[in-house]
Structure formats: C-alpha cells, structure tokens
Design a protein around this motif. Structure first.
Motif, mmCIF file in Angstrom:
data_model
loop_
_atom_site.group_PDB
_atom_site.id
_atom_site.type_symbol
_atom_site.label_atom_id
_atom_site.label_comp_id
_atom_site.label_asym_id
_atom_site.label_seq_id
_atom_site.Cartn_x
_atom_site.Cartn_y
_atom_site.Cartn_z
ATOM 1 N N MET A 1 0.844 -1.179 0.000
ATOM 2 C CA MET A 1 0.000 0.000 0.000
ATOM 3 C C MET A 1 0.888 1.239 0.000
ATOM 4 O O MET A 1 1.861 1.309 0.721
ATOM 5 C CB MET A 1 -0.905 -0.017 1.224
ATOM 6 C CG MET A 1 -1.808 1.177 1.305
ATOM 7 S SD MET A 1 -3.002 1.120 2.648
ATOM 8 C CE MET A 1 -1.929 1.050 4.056
ATOM 9 N N GLY B 1 -3.280 0.506 -3.267
ATOM 10 C CA GLY B 1 -2.894 -0.830 -2.861
ATOM 11 C C GLY B 1 -3.496 -1.838 -3.809
ATOM 12 O O GLY B 1 -4.458 -1.540 -4.511
ATOM 13 N N GLY B 2 -2.922 -3.011 -3.826
ATOM 14 C CA GLY B 2 -3.444 -4.076 -4.677
ATOM 15 C C GLY B 2 -2.724 -4.158 -5.999
ATOM 16 O O GLY B 2 -1.908 -3.297 -6.343
ATOM 17 N N ALA C 1 -6.744 -5.036 -1.392
ATOM 18 C CA ALA C 1 -5.529 -5.660 -1.929
ATOM 19 C C ALA C 1 -5.501 -7.153 -1.606
ATOM 20 O O ALA C 1 -5.117 -7.966 -2.446
ATOM 21 C CB ALA C 1 -4.288 -4.964 -1.380
ATOM 22 N N ARG D 1 -7.438 -3.604 -6.959
ATOM 23 C CA ARG D 1 -6.615 -2.399 -6.924
ATOM 24 C C ARG D 1 -7.457 -1.277 -6.338
ATOM 25 O O ARG D 1 -8.495 -0.902 -6.898
ATOM 26 C CB ARG D 1 -6.161 -2.027 -8.332
ATOM 27 C CG ARG D 1 -5.437 -0.708 -8.424
ATOM 28 C CD ARG D 1 -3.967 -0.925 -8.326
ATOM 29 N NE ARG D 1 -3.249 0.319 -8.554
ATOM 30 C CZ ARG D 1 -2.232 0.677 -7.811
ATOM 31 N NH1 ARG D 1 -1.792 -0.105 -6.865
ATOM 32 N NH2 ARG D 1 -1.605 1.795 -8.050
#
Length: 118
Positions: free
Chosen positions: A1, A18-19, A47, A52
């Motif tokens: 992240m 994040g992701g 994530a 995303r």
C-alpha cells in the motif's frame, strides 16, 4: 500500500493505492474534513482480495493542493480527471463517504458506463 511521506499524484491529486496494478479498480472518495488516510484499512482489505484500490486526497485535503474554486462542481471535475488518469477505460467500483458520496454519485451519473459497482 502506498503510504509514503509524499504520495504519488494523478491529475493533480495525491493518492494512496494498494493491490495489483492489473486488478479490478475501486476508487475510494473521502468525506469532509478527511483525506485518503481514512481508507488505509480498506485499501489493505481490497488488496488482500486482488482488487486495486486508489484513494485520492480531494483538492485542498491531505497532500493535494488547493484548487480554487473549491466548489462541488470543481471536485466532480477533478475526480473525473483522476479516474481517467488512473483507469482510462476500465469500469470502477466506487467506495464513498460523506462529501465523497455526493461527488462520486455525480460522477457516476455523468459516467454510468464506467461504474461497475457502488
């Protein structure tokens, strides 16, 4: 992240993310007087599920600069430019809170073909 002292920017807005880069996209819009900071646990949960997540600091909040006038219409236009910058074609899921809900819903009404979920 993404949680660095200086966040990345897209279309003039700082954001946390994040992701996986290639995962389905969720855009998280904060309320007043908050920032993308509030979405950190949500970004981590997204994530973990392969989504995303991106959470911009709306103009004048967090690390995003003030962009006059700070009107509702201006915020909607800034979110539209942000979504186009982070995902030019793919549909997005919207996560919204407080003032971010009004902004996100207006964007969704203007771009129904871009909305995967709310």
């Amino acid at each position: 992240m993404t949680d660095a002292p200086h966040l990345p920017t897209a279309a003039g807005l700082a954001y946390r993310a994040g992701g996986p880069e290639d995962g389905p996209l969720a855009v998280c819009l904060h309320g007043w007087p908050e920032s993308s900071w509030m979405w950190r646990p949500t970004l981590a949960a997204l994530a973990a599920r392969g989504v995303r997540g991106v959470a911009p600091d709306l103009a004048g909040f967090g690390e995003s600069p003030v962009n006059r006038p700070g009107t509702w219409t201006a915020h909607v236009a800034e979110v539209a430019a942000f979504v186009d910058a982070v995902s030019p074609d793919a549909p997005v899921a919207l996560c919204m809170h407080d003032w971010g809900g009004l902004i996100g819903l207006r964007w969704a009404c203007d771009n129904p073909d871009r909305v995967a979920a709310m």
